[in-house]
Enzyme design. Structure first.
Site, PDB file in Angstrom:
ATOM      1  N   ARG A 175     -21.608  37.720  21.079  1.00  0.00           N
ATOM      2  CA  ARG A 175     -21.283  37.115  19.840  1.00  0.00           C
ATOM      3  C   ARG A 175     -20.536  38.303  18.899  1.00  0.00           C
ATOM      4  NH1 ARG A 175     -23.931  33.858  15.343  1.00  0.00           N
ATOM      5  NH2 ARG A 175     -25.722  35.234  15.386  1.00  0.00           N
ATOM      6  N   SER A 181     -29.636  44.253  23.135  1.00  0.00           N
ATOM      7  CA  SER A 181     -30.748  43.707  23.070  1.00  0.00           C
ATOM      8  C   SER A 181     -31.681  44.350  24.344  1.00  0.00           C
ATOM      9  CB  SER A 181     -30.807  42.197  23.127  1.00  0.00           C
ATOM     10  OG  SER A 181     -29.924  41.855  21.871  1.00  0.00           O
ATOM     11  N   ASP A 199     -31.887  43.764  19.042  1.00  0.00           N
ATOM     12  CA  ASP A 199     -31.788  42.368  18.554  1.00  0.00           C
ATOM     13  C   ASP A 199     -32.934  42.002  17.703  1.00  0.00           C
ATOM     14  OD1 ASP A 199     -33.334  42.207  20.797  1.00  0.00           O
ATOM     15  OD2 ASP A 199     -32.835  40.187  21.397  1.00  0.00           O
TER      16      ASP A 199
END
Length: 908
Positions: A533, A597, A651
């Site tokens: 994203r 992440s 994350d």
């Protein structure tokens, strides 16, 4: 002259054959095959009406689901108590289903005792009736030296209409036969029995007809119909689930208790009811009800014969018109008398004795006539039963779309057993009415009590087999406390360790949280799971509501996830280029935060060396390299734009920062999605960095990599680990995260299917396919508002043809796997918050956890179970869970903004 002689001859013949006048007198009771077919068709219509949810309430024939879906398969075992209440006797039994190679005749042992039911209890208070049942049961236990303290599984045969929602919940509808106890209508009979009995576990309530079918099904696998012809009458059969509207599910079969004794209560038999039937009904304790039963059942046949004989005598057709007081007395001719009168050799003698006992002086012709009356009344009974049974057999044949049907009918009841001619007549008429059905009639040798015990044994067998598969997922409080303690040990070891440890405890170099003064535009990149994203975040002056956020989502193909590192980062750079074009900021050179992440070792906020891939990533030449440098190199290769990557952030850390912007008490971040992780603000004294606090990325998914969770890891988890991309690693994550829970469920379903408990034992290619059962299906299947029919629809999408029972088992499996995952996360969270509380020397800690992840947000029960577990295991901590609305991407932008703010403060 010849004509006169001919008339005399016919009159003499008429006088010689007394049965003719009976035939004329009882013409309406003599039913031909056309009439029986008509009655059968009417009963089929009543069955259909009773099965439909729209018409059931108004139906006379209730067609009650019995919740019996499975017959004995030979693996049942154990000891059971059985109570049998409903006919003219009340029995208590001990039933032993032996262990061994399988259930066969002789492998069920029974001891029984019959107890009288005092007449006053039949019409007294219901509680007194059940108290009597309880007393008899306790007397039986005492007499058989069975412990009163031990809990015994109990099956209850209750021969009256009940509306059942499960095997052990049954709302009483109404009495029949000679029972009239008050205060029970609408009550749960299982609960009434439990209140009267202290230490028995009532596994199943079973109608006597259903129990008869189970008893005979024990000896004959083709037995799918149960029939009672005794004091009362009833039938049950295995109906296709798609026609049973009152129960969820449309696959497989369920036993339906027709309660056919009420056939005709709505007038469906009015043109077949005689004046004698009306007299019997009017004199009964329930006028207008159980009409069919009053034409068929043993409680009424003798009375029908008496009323016919009485009327014929009054009209001078018997006993020269003499009528005795005894003949006028209700109940003086019994069904046992009817059977005696129809005995093959001694019938006429028995008839004469019975009539003389009624103070009558019968002639031989009178005896013949009365015997014929008995024959017509009992023959009509067997004909009506045959018509009803023909309707059931026809329905079964049509349901299964069979040209011919082979089936066995299990039968019990005093009329069938003691009347010498009844069985033969019944069998003959049934075979005539349904010539395409090959029907075997099997007499129940042990009554309905054995069947009730077998229903309980089957229920216990299915429960124990499911329990065997699901019990490893059930964690006790003691086990959860151990997980908490091991997590705590792992956290401390990771902080101390200079070398490898199961829980990495990676410094994030994030020292400060947002305070609301952050300003400006920032770019955030978020790589985690299967999506990448890109975000543009604008923090404006004023309240946090003034934040503006724009984002675009990019899916990462599997070949990129598991290809080369260069291809992966080139793909990410291409996505960033597309986003900057989309937002029109390609040349703005915005400060950027990179949410990455995966476990990274950081020496500063802007560097991060990948320790190991997780969550299905396997890109080569990345582990041991700085991910910021790899991304910047990919951007240089494109030569289209430039980025100032000010921070690389896990994350989990990004989630904590995002939520801390809203709640200053947020000092923990939790991810419960594709993967799982936790970060928290660690005290200076517990880390190596000289600062007040630093956020530590625990990478708690590695708990258990050192064998510390081996005692709770199941064979299913071991199989999932073996098939993963990183065997032996991330063991805690494989027990708790969305990437693996669906696969754990698939392994359990595969095992249950191979054991014959699911999908009819048929192991499909679909079920053998790794990854086919995604974790999103757990959320759908466990949804409280999702009916079992919709659960089946979910399974159908996977190519799994399921019955209603299959759907329930799948739902149980999903619940067990997801509950364990949530409890383990709760135990881990309890370890983290207790550590923070003790680090700060507090008696009580108030703290907020920022949470993100699809498992936490979308699963209907995961969050609640996690909260409850953490609360129980860390009672001195008041933990608030705050879902992150913008996720870790906004957090990365905030960390970059905080870095800029703090840098500016240092300059000032």
């Amino acid at each position: 002259m010849f004509a006169v002689h001919l008339v005399s001859f016919f009159f003499s013949k008429l006088q010689e054959d007394p049965t003719k006048k009976v035939d004329r007198f009882l013409y309406s009771m003599c039913l031909n095959d056309g009439q029986l077919s008509d009655i059968s068709a009417r009963f089929q219509a009543e069955m259909k009406k009773g099965l439909s949810i729209e018409s059931n309430a108004a139906a006379a024939v209730k067609m009650l689901p019995a919740h019996v879906r499975s017959t004995p398969d030979g693996t049942e075992k154990g000891q059971f108590l059985a109570l049998d209440l409903g006919g003219s006797k009340f029995k208590v039994l001990q039933v032993k289903v032996r262990e061994g190679t399988g259930i066969r005749k002789g492998e069920v042992e029974m001891e029984e005792q019959t107890y009288p039911v005092p007449r006053e209890l039949l019409s007294g208070r219901g509680t007194e009736l059940f108290d009597h049942v309880s007393k008899c049961l306790k007397d039986f236990l005492h007499e058989k030296n069975i412990s009163l303290e031990k809990k015994h599984p109990l099956a209850f045969t209750f021969s009256f209409p009940c509306e059942q929602s499960s095997l052990n919940k049954a709302l009483f509808l109404n009495w029949s036969k000679h029972y009239r106890a008050r205060g029970l209508q609408g009550k749960d009979m299982i609960q009434a029995l439990r209140e009267a009995i202290d230490r028995t576990g009532v596994l199943a309530l079973v109608n006597d007809t259903v129990a008869t079918m189970m008893t005979c099904g024990f000896d004959d696998q083709h037995c799918e119909v149960g029939l009672i012809i005794g004091t009362g009458t009833n039938a049950c059969y295995m109906e296709e689930m798609r026609h049973v509207d009152l129960v969820e599910g449309d696959e497989g079969r369920m036993c339906v208790n027709t309660e056919w004794g009420a056939f005709g209560d709505d007038g469906a038999l009015k043109d077949y009811i005689t004046e004698f039937d009306r007299d019997v009904d009017a004199a009964s304790s329930n006028p207008g009800r159980q009409i069919f039963e009053k034409m068929v059942g043993g409680m009424y046949l003798g009375e029908l014969v008496r009323l016919v004989v009485l009327k014929m005598a009054k009209q001078g057709l018997l006993f020269d018109g003499c009528v005795s007081d005894a003949l006028r007395t209700k109940g003086r001719i019994t069904t046992a008398n009817v059977a005696a009168m129809e005995e093959y050799k001694n019938g006429l003698k028995n008839t004469r004795d019975i009539l003389m006992d009624l103070d009558l002086t019968p002639s031989p012709d009178d005896c013949i006539a009365v015997q014929h009356v008995s024959t017509i009344v009992s023959f009509r009974s067997s004909n009506l039963v045959a018509a009803g049974l023909a309707a059931i057999l026809t329905r079964i044949q049509q349901n299964r779309n069979l040209r011919t049907l082979r089936i066995t009918v299990g039968v019990d009841g005093t009329v069938y057993k003691t009347h010498p001619q009844y069985p033969k007549r019944l069998h003959k008429v049934v075979r005539r009415l349904v010539p395409d059905c090959h029907v075997r009639f099997l007499l129940s040798d042990s009554g309905s009590s054995k069947g009730a015990a077998l229903v309980a044994a089957v229920a216990q067998r299915l429960a124990s087999q499911r329990q065997k598969s699901l019990s490893p997922f059930t964690l006790s409080q003691g086990q959860l406390q151990l997980v908490k303690a091991r997590m705590r040990v792992g956290l401390e070891a990771g902080l101390r360790s200079k070398g490898p440890s199961a829980i990495k405890m990676l410094p994030s170099f994030v020292y400060h949280r947002p305070n609301g003064t952050e300003r400006g535009k920032y770019l955030a990149l978020d790589l985690g799971g299967t999506n990448f994203r890109a975000l543009l975040v604008h923090f404006k002056k004023g309240l946090q509501q003034k934040t503006r956020l724009y984002h675009k989502l990019y899916t990462i193909p599997l070949e990129i996830m598991q290809g080369t590192g260069e291809d992966l980062f080139d793909y990410l750079a291409a996505c960033v280029s597309d986003f900057l074009d989309y937002m029109g900021v390609k040349h703005a050179h915005l400060p950027t935060g990179f949410t990455f992440s995966f476990p990274c070792e950081q020496t500063s906020i802007a560097t991060g060396t990948l320790v190991s891939w997780t969550k299905g990533f396997k890109a080569t030449d990345c582990e041991g390299h700085d991910v910021v440098n790899m991304l910047q190199e990919a951007i240089k290769r494109r030569n289209e734009f430039d980025l100032d990557i000010a921070a690389v952030v896990n994350d989990t850390v990004g989630t904590m920062m995002s939520c801390a912007y809203e709640d200053p008490q947020c000092e923990i971040g939790l991810i419960a999605g594709t993967g799982t992780n936790v970060c928290y603000m660690e005290e200076k004294k517990a880390g190596d960095v000289e600062t007040e606090k630093m956020c530590i990325n625990t990478e708690w998914g590695g708990l258990g990599d050192d064998g510390s969770l081996d005692d709770i890891i199941t064979p299913y988890d071991i199989e999932v680990d073996k098939q993963s991309l990183n065997p032996g690693k991330q063991r805690f994550e494989k027990l708790t995260s969305g990437m693996y829970l669906g696969e754990v469920v698939r392994q359990v379903l595969l095992d249950l299917t191979r054991g014959g408990l699911l999908f009819r034992g048929h192991v499909t290619e679909t079920l053998k396919t790794p990854g086919i059962f995604q974790t999103k299906y757990l959320s759908q299947i466990e949804s409280d508002h999702l009916a079992l029919l919709q659960v089946r629809s979910v399974l159908q999408q996977l190519g799994l043809e399921s019955t209603c029972n299959d759907s329930m088992i799948v739902k149980e499996v999903c619940g067990a796997v997801s509950r364990r995952a949530a409890q383990l996360c709760g135990a881990g969270m309890a370890a983290v918050v207790d550590k923070i509380r003790e680090n700060r020397g507090l008696d009580h800690l108030n703290i907020t956890v920022g949470v993100d992840g699809a498992l936490y947000k979308q699963h209907p029960h995961f969050a609640g179970i996690l909260h409850d577990t953490a609360k129980v295991l860390a009672p001195q901590c008041n933990v608030t869970f705050l879902p992150s609305e913008e996720g870790s991407g906004k957090g990365a932008a905030l960390i970059t903004a905080v870095q800029k703010r703090e840098g500016q403060n240092r300059k000032d």
